[in-house]
Write an enzyme that holds these catalytic residues in place. Structure first.
Site, PDB file in Angstrom:
ATOM      1  CD  GLN A 103      -2.589  -1.264   2.630  1.00 48.78           C
ATOM      2  OE1 GLN A 103      -2.092  -1.873   3.566  1.00 48.78           O
ATOM      3  NE2 GLN A 103      -3.757  -0.659   2.741  1.00 48.78           N
ATOM      4  CG  HIS A 124      -2.816   2.697  -1.951  1.00 51.85           C
ATOM      5  ND1 HIS A 124      -2.806   2.729  -0.586  1.00 51.85           N
ATOM      6  CD2 HIS A 124      -3.933   2.010  -2.298  1.00 51.85           C
ATOM      7  CE1 HIS A 124      -3.885   2.095  -0.130  1.00 51.85           C
ATOM      8  NE2 HIS A 124      -4.576   1.657  -1.143  1.00 51.85           N
ATOM      9  CB  CYS A 160      -1.944  17.091 -23.736  1.00 48.77           C
ATOM     10  SG  CYS A 160      -2.397  16.647 -22.059  1.00 48.77           S
TER      11      CYS A 160
HETATM   12 ZN   LIG Z   1      -0.845  15.229 -21.091  1.00 44.75          ZN
END
Ligand SMILES: [Zn+2]
Length: 253
Positions: A103, A124, A160
């Site tokens: 975890q 996690h 992006c």
């Molecule tokens: Zn991106």
């Protein structure tokens, strides 16, 4: 040596496919902050838990800026593996480790040398990588923290322009289904599940400790505090992980 310690040693020595589940307790002596233990960051400051939900992270640039600063300043980047981590490497080299499920996001199992033979499954996620929440591109976290240092408090994705986040599971964020499936499969395939340093209260990871009840495998719990699974465990050890695990691993040899 109490009876549960010798029982655990016998169970480990007799096991052929051990799946280990680790939580914050194995890393606290490394200087990695514990979030949910009695002295945990979230326990002492529940508002921090509210703040770092995925929903807030997406909606509020201030939350993201604070998250990056926290990651940079309190991430435990210099932390070193403990005797507990190293003992699990020994267990892996004995050929009896089916998988190491953790975890923890600190990467200390890999730093200790785990993962060469048996898989390490990070339930996690990991703090060592950053993921773009729009395009999915992954980059090493230190590269993004360098951008924070250079004056971008909330650095966007270079590909992006999307929101970046460490590749960890936030509050309000589901575990990756393929990661959880790999963990469940390893738990089902084990003849012994060893839960170490986890309160076994954070689901769905904690539910992995219930799988031995279904499959007839053995369950051994090593944790300083009581867990909900103690009553069904075949052995429960409260002693420090850094002492217990090396002793158990030595018995497996
Ligand atoms: Zn991106």
């Amino acid at each position: 040596m109490d009876t549960d310690t010798s029982k655990a040693e016998q169970l480990l020595a007799g096991a052929r496919r051990v799946t280990v589940l680790t939580g914050a307790g194995i890393s606290t002596s490394s200087g990695i902050p514990d979030f949910r233990g009695p002295q945990g960051v979230w326990t002492k400051d529940p508002s921090a838990q509210q703040l770092f939900t995925l929903q807030n992270y997406l909606a509020d640039p201030d939350v993201r800026e604070r998250a990056w600063r926290e990651r940079r300043d309190n991430g435990g980047w210099d932390a070193q593996p403990t005797a507990g981590h190293r003992a699990l490497v020994d267990l892996e080299r004995s050929g009896r480790l089916r998988a190491l499920l953790t975890q923890n996001i600190d990467g200390l199992h890999q730093k200790a040398g785990s993962g060469g033979i048996s898989p390490v499954v990070e339930l996690h996620g990991t703090m060592h990588e950053v993921e773009c929440l729009s395009c999915g591109d992954r980059t090493p976290t230190p590269e993004v923290l360098r951008r924070v240092d250079a004056g971008e408090p909330d650095p966007p994705c270079l590909l992006c322009g999307g929101i970046l986040k460490t590749a960890t599971i936030s509050f309000g964020q589901d575990l990756r289904w393929d990661v959880l499936a790999a963990a469940e499969s390893a738990a089902r395939d084990a003849d012994l599940l060893l839960a170490v340093g986890t309160s076994l209260t954070v689901h769905p990871a904690a539910g992995l400790a219930g799988i031995p009840l279904e499959t007839g495998a053995r369950l051994v719990v090593v944790n300083a505090e009581p867990t909900p699974y103690d009553v069904v465990a075949h052995a429960v050890l409260r002693e420090p992980i850094g002492e217990v695990l090396p002793a158990l691993a030595a018995g497996v040899g």
